[in-house]
Design a protein around this motif. Structure first.
Motif, PDB file in Angstrom:
ATOM      1  N   GLN A 152     -18.861  12.209   5.432  1.00  0.00           N
ATOM      2  CA  GLN A 152     -19.792  10.761   5.323  1.00  0.00           C
ATOM      3  C   GLN A 152     -18.691  10.381   5.673  1.00  0.00           C
ATOM      4  O   GLN A 152     -19.257   8.580   6.023  1.00  0.00           O
ATOM      5  N   TYR A 153     -17.356   9.774   5.461  1.00  0.00           N
ATOM      6  CA  TYR A 153     -16.417   8.761   5.624  1.00  0.00           C
ATOM      7  C   TYR A 153     -16.659   8.943   6.791  1.00  0.00           C
ATOM      8  O   TYR A 153     -16.815   7.123   6.869  1.00  0.00           O
ATOM      9  N   PHE A 154     -16.714   9.367   7.486  1.00  0.00           N
ATOM     10  CA  PHE A 154     -16.688   9.270   9.495  1.00  0.00           C
ATOM     11  C   PHE A 154     -18.034   8.864   9.564  1.00  0.00           C
ATOM     12  O   PHE A 154     -18.184   8.823  11.082  1.00  0.00           O
ATOM     13  N   GLN A 155     -18.903   9.294   9.025  1.00  0.00           N
ATOM     14  CA  GLN A 155     -20.722   9.057   9.576  1.00  0.00           C
ATOM     15  C   GLN A 155     -21.185   7.984   9.905  1.00  0.00           C
ATOM     16  O   GLN A 155     -21.318   7.512   8.651  1.00  0.00           O
ATOM     17  N   LYS A 156     -21.845   7.630  10.915  1.00  0.00           N
ATOM     18  CA  LYS A 156     -22.479   5.782  10.811  1.00  0.00           C
ATOM     19  C   LYS A 156     -23.177   5.489   9.390  1.00  0.00           C
ATOM     20  O   LYS A 156     -23.026   3.917   9.725  1.00  0.00           O
ATOM     21  N   GLN A 157     -23.804   6.073   8.625  1.00  0.00           N
ATOM     22  CA  GLN A 157     -24.722   5.737   7.936  1.00  0.00           C
ATOM     23  C   GLN A 157     -24.531   4.896   6.385  1.00  0.00           C
ATOM     24  O   GLN A 157     -24.393   4.414   5.646  1.00  0.00           O
ATOM     25  N   TYR A 158     -22.906   5.491   6.732  1.00  0.00           N
ATOM     26  CA  TYR A 158     -21.932   5.378   5.686  1.00  0.00           C
ATOM     27  C   TYR A 158     -20.732   4.547   5.694  1.00  0.00           C
ATOM     28  O   TYR A 158     -19.756   4.422   5.230  1.00  0.00           O
ATOM     29  N   GLU A 159     -21.008   3.806   7.067  1.00  0.00           N
ATOM     30  CA  GLU A 159     -19.433   3.750   8.109  1.00  0.00           C
ATOM     31  C   GLU A 159     -19.335   2.101   6.627  1.00  0.00           C
ATOM     32  O   GLU A 159     -17.480   1.776   6.548  1.00  0.00           O
ATOM     33  N   ARG A 160     -20.286   1.141   6.510  1.00  0.00           N
ATOM     34  CA  ARG A 160     -19.581   0.078   5.448  1.00  0.00           C
ATOM     35  C   ARG A 160     -19.392   0.703   3.594  1.00  0.00           C
ATOM     36  O   ARG A 160     -18.862  -0.346   2.675  1.00  0.00           O
ATOM     37  N   PRO A 164     -16.305   7.778  -4.243  1.00  0.00           N
ATOM     38  CA  PRO A 164     -15.236   8.192  -5.340  1.00  0.00           C
ATOM     39  C   PRO A 164     -13.689   8.529  -4.992  1.00  0.00           C
ATOM     40  O   PRO A 164     -13.323   9.367  -3.889  1.00  0.00           O
ATOM     41  N   VAL A 165     -12.742   8.674  -6.339  1.00  0.00           N
ATOM     42  CA  VAL A 165     -11.930   9.747  -5.726  1.00  0.00           C
ATOM     43  C   VAL A 165     -11.343  10.508  -7.314  1.00  0.00           C
ATOM     44  O   VAL A 165     -11.391   9.954  -8.073  1.00  0.00           O
ATOM     45  N   ILE A 166     -10.981  11.383  -6.215  1.00  0.00           N
ATOM     46  CA  ILE A 166     -10.443  12.289  -7.509  1.00  0.00           C
ATOM     47  C   ILE A 166      -8.770  12.848  -7.022  1.00  0.00           C
ATOM     48  O   ILE A 166      -7.980  12.623  -5.960  1.00  0.00           O
ATOM     49  N   VAL A 167      -7.754  12.212  -7.562  1.00  0.00           N
ATOM     50  CA  VAL A 167      -6.039  12.631  -7.691  1.00  0.00           C
ATOM     51  C   VAL A 167      -5.816  13.580  -8.122  1.00  0.00           C
ATOM     52  O   VAL A 167      -5.843  14.227  -9.380  1.00  0.00           O
ATOM     53  N   ALA A 168      -5.961  14.825  -7.414  1.00  0.00           N
ATOM     54  CA  ALA A 168      -5.251  15.835  -7.489  1.00  0.00           C
ATOM     55  C   ALA A 168      -3.819  15.903  -7.441  1.00  0.00           C
ATOM     56  O   ALA A 168      -2.617  15.359  -7.318  1.00  0.00           O
ATOM     57  N   ILE A 169      -3.551  16.646  -8.606  1.00  0.00           N
ATOM     58  CA  ILE A 169      -1.793  15.976  -9.056  1.00  0.00           C
ATOM     59  C   ILE A 169      -1.208  17.806  -9.744  1.00  0.00           C
ATOM     60  O   ILE A 169      -1.522  18.885 -10.021  1.00  0.00           O
ATOM     61  N   THR A 170      -0.274  18.069  -8.316  1.00  0.00           N
ATOM     62  CA  THR A 170       0.875  19.285  -8.782  1.00  0.00           C
ATOM     63  C   THR A 170       1.774  19.478  -9.824  1.00  0.00           C
ATOM     64  O   THR A 170       1.762  18.691 -10.663  1.00  0.00           O
ATOM     65  N   GLY A 171       1.595  21.089 -10.548  1.00  0.00           N
ATOM     66  CA  GLY A 171       3.176  20.309 -11.254  1.00  0.00           C
ATOM     67  C   GLY A 171       4.040  20.540 -10.989  1.00  0.00           C
ATOM     68  O   GLY A 171       4.734  20.800  -9.817  1.00  0.00           O
ATOM     69  N   TYR A 172       4.785  21.003 -11.994  1.00  0.00           N
ATOM     70  CA  TYR A 172       6.578  20.778 -11.646  1.00  0.00           C
ATOM     71  C   TYR A 172       6.873  22.535 -10.937  1.00  0.00           C
ATOM     72  O   TYR A 172       6.750  23.417 -11.675  1.00  0.00           O
ATOM     73  N   PRO A 173       8.243  22.691 -10.244  1.00  0.00           N
ATOM     74  CA  PRO A 173       7.417  21.846  -8.863  1.00  0.00           C
ATOM     75  C   PRO A 173       7.191  21.338  -8.133  1.00  0.00           C
ATOM     76  O   PRO A 173       7.891  20.910  -6.470  1.00  0.00           O
ATOM     77  N   GLY A 174       5.908  21.658  -7.994  1.00  0.00           N
ATOM     78  CA  GLY A 174       5.238  21.868  -6.877  1.00  0.00           C
ATOM     79  C   GLY A 174       4.695  20.617  -5.931  1.00  0.00           C
ATOM     80  O   GLY A 174       5.022  19.940  -6.876  1.00  0.00           O
ATOM     81  N   GLN A 199     -20.680  15.175  -5.265  1.00  0.00           N
ATOM     82  CA  GLN A 199     -21.158  13.609  -4.131  1.00  0.00           C
ATOM     83  C   GLN A 199     -19.638  13.627  -3.275  1.00  0.00           C
ATOM     84  O   GLN A 199     -18.698  14.749  -3.614  1.00  0.00           O
ATOM     85  N   PRO A 200     -20.354  13.301  -1.684  1.00  0.00           N
ATOM     86  CA  PRO A 200     -19.012  12.852  -1.180  1.00  0.00           C
ATOM     87  C   PRO A 200     -18.384  11.942  -1.932  1.00  0.00           C
ATOM     88  O   PRO A 200     -17.961  11.202  -2.336  1.00  0.00           O
ATOM     89  N   THR A 201     -16.658  12.400  -1.593  1.00  0.00           N
ATOM     90  CA  THR A 201     -15.462  12.464  -2.353  1.00  0.00           C
ATOM     91  C   THR A 201     -13.970  12.383  -1.577  1.00  0.00           C
ATOM     92  O   THR A 201     -14.175  13.650  -1.003  1.00  0.00           O
ATOM     93  N   VAL A 202     -13.694  11.233  -1.834  1.00  0.00           N
ATOM     94  CA  VAL A 202     -12.077  11.480  -1.316  1.00  0.00           C
ATOM     95  C   VAL A 202     -10.107  12.048  -2.420  1.00  0.00           C
ATOM     96  O   VAL A 202     -11.640  11.571  -4.020  1.00  0.00           O
ATOM     97  N   VAL A 203     -10.120  12.965  -1.943  1.00  0.00           N
ATOM     98  CA  VAL A 203      -9.947  12.972  -2.940  1.00  0.00           C
ATOM     99  C   VAL A 203      -8.216  13.293  -2.446  1.00  0.00           C
ATOM    100  O   VAL A 203      -7.303  13.094  -1.015  1.00  0.00           O
ATOM    101  N   VAL A 204      -7.221  12.316  -3.320  1.00  0.00           N
ATOM    102  CA  VAL A 204      -6.116  12.457  -2.974  1.00  0.00           C
ATOM    103  C   VAL A 204      -4.311  13.477  -3.456  1.00  0.00           C
ATOM    104  O   VAL A 204      -5.082  13.445  -5.159  1.00  0.00           O
ATOM    105  N   MET A 205      -3.900  14.402  -2.938  1.00  0.00           N
ATOM    106  CA  MET A 205      -3.254  15.037  -3.382  1.00  0.00           C
ATOM    107  C   MET A 205      -1.320  14.325  -3.039  1.00  0.00           C
ATOM    108  O   MET A 205      -1.199  14.365  -2.487  1.00  0.00           O
ATOM    109  N   LEU A 206      -0.659  14.358  -4.625  1.00  0.00           N
ATOM    110  CA  LEU A 206       0.176  14.516  -4.282  1.00  0.00           C
ATOM    111  C   LEU A 206       0.411  14.784  -5.903  1.00  0.00           C
ATOM    112  O   LEU A 206       0.592  15.473  -6.542  1.00  0.00           O
ATOM    113  N   SER A 207       2.633  14.957  -5.708  1.00  0.00           N
ATOM    114  CA  SER A 207       3.500  15.359  -7.215  1.00  0.00           C
ATOM    115  C   SER A 207       3.670  13.959  -7.785  1.00  0.00           C
ATOM    116  O   SER A 207       3.426  12.617  -7.185  1.00  0.00           O
TER     117      SER A 207
END
Length: 392
Positions: A152-160, A164-174, A199-207
């Motif tokens: 949906q992030y790239f679809q015309k009807q959602y262009e503006r 929502p955001v999910i911040v996905a967090i690794t364990g150590y030392p992943g 629902q359409p959601t942006v997911v950010v993955m990091l340590s």
């Protein structure tokens, strides 16, 4: 006796010590020539070595929880998904990447993106994975991250539309690849969104460990790495500058496994105005120190206070409850955090809310977390408010 039980470990250690003693005691009697004495010596050596190795392997498995039950040890894994239950009676084309000195989101190394498991096709149909580097102005840290953008992030009807955001967090030392490949976070998000279960959601993955190889445990270390500041101030600022994501906290949640799960709970309970929702897969409920963390809380009069404030059960018993909603997981057999999970849930009080996912069997590994990630992300999707503001 359970595979990770202390009684089994102590029994095997006792048998190993006994075998060593008997071997030393009987060795003179086995020193003669002939077939029987030779077989006796070989039998004594093999038995002693077997018991010693069994004791060592059991100790390592007990400490790290690679296998939680006998069934898992022989390859019998229950792969059915977990079920969330109520624990309390309370109710564009990707980032605007700026490669200049002031850019908070910069291009990252592409290695690992191909392991995300997304279906092939154009972004407006299957979504997209991006590799970026987050620049922290306050923490003075730079950390790699993967970002999953839904179709949906790239679809015309959602262009503006913001997302929502999910911040996905690794364990150590992943690292970020652990979330993409082993935990299958982007693949799971894609499937849930396509099935209208999230629902359409942006997911950010990091340590959360911004000073590798040190395990910073999402703590602002006095005179050291500022991991909490990075996650609660720098990361949201960077993502809002580079992506169409929600500006209000109600659109943000944190999810993690192992120490990343502990981190998610810490963020929600210490900074509910940034992450009001959190899901912890096999998390702990306090931050401890060891050789990998070093000194996290400093010295002097405030050390004890800082340590207590990173003990989540202590916080619930001694500080006002945060306005946050959390999901915690464990298993009846195989997980070592079951007792502490129950203590944590018993301590939750309004306005905080808690749900739980308790598997019949599982241990501290990706085989267990893959059973939990889909219901956990579906749960998270229900907590996040889809932003009503639009990108100007």
């Amino acid at each position: 006796m359970g595979l990770t039980s202390r009684s089994l470990l102590y029994t095997v250690v006792f048998v190993a010590v006994l075998c060593v003693g008997l071997t030393v005691w009987l060795w003179p009697r086995l020193s003669g020539r002939g077939v029987l004495p030779v077989l006796g010596r070989l039998g004594a050596i093999l038995t002693t070595q077997l018991t010693i190795m069994s004791a060592v392997l059991l100790a390592v498995n007990s400490a790290q929880s690679f296998y939680g039950t006998w069934g898992q040890l022989i390859g019998r894994y229950d792969r059915s998904p977990g079920q969330v239950t109520t624990a309390t009676d309370l109710a564009g084309t990707g980032a605007r990447v700026d490669t200049g000195k002031g850019g908070l989101v910069q291009p990252g190394a592409p290695e690992g993106l191909e392991k995300a498991g997304l279906p092939k096709g154009p972004p407006e149909q299957v979504g997209k994975m991006e590799s970026i580097k987050i620049i922290g102005r306050r923490s003075q840290a730079a950390a790699p991250a993967f970002v999953y953008l839904p179709p949906q992030y790239f679809q015309k009807q959602y262009e503006r539309q913001r997302f929502p955001v999910i911040v996905a967090i690794t364990g150590y030392p992943g690292g970020t690849e652990s979330l993409a490949q082993h935990l299958q976070v982007p693949k799971t998000a894609s499937k849930l969104i396509s099935e209208n279960k999230m629902q359409p959601t942006v997911v950010v993955m990091l340590s959360p460990n911004i000073a590798m190889p040190r395990d910073t445990e999402c703590v602002d270390v006095p005179g050291g790495p500022q991991s909490e500041t990075f996650l609660t101030k720098d990361l949201p600022d960077a993502l809002r500058s580079g992506y169409r994501v929600g500006h209000k906290a109600s659109a943000w949640g944190a999810l993690g496994y192992s120490s990343g799960g502990t981190c998610s709970l810490l963020l929600a309970m210490r900074q509910p105005d940034v992450y009001p929702a959190a899901a912890a897969l096999s998390g702990d409920y306090k931050v401890g120190t060891d050789l990998t963390t070093g000194d996290l809380f400093g010295k002097g009069a405030d050390e004890r206070k800082r340590r207590q404030e990173h003990d989540l059960i202590w916080r619930l018993r001694n500080m006002p409850a945060p306005r946050a909603t959390v999901l915690v997981t464990s298993s009846l057999h195989g997980e070592k955090n079951l007792k502490e999970t129950k203590r944590f849930l018993d301590a939750v009080r309004p306005p905080m809310k808690a749900d739980k996912m308790i598997l019949p069997e599982g241990s501290h590994n990706f085989a267990t977390w893959r059973r939990e990630i889909s219901p956990a992300m579906e749960w998270m999707g229900k907590q996040l408010v889809f932003p009503q503001d639009v990108n100007g």
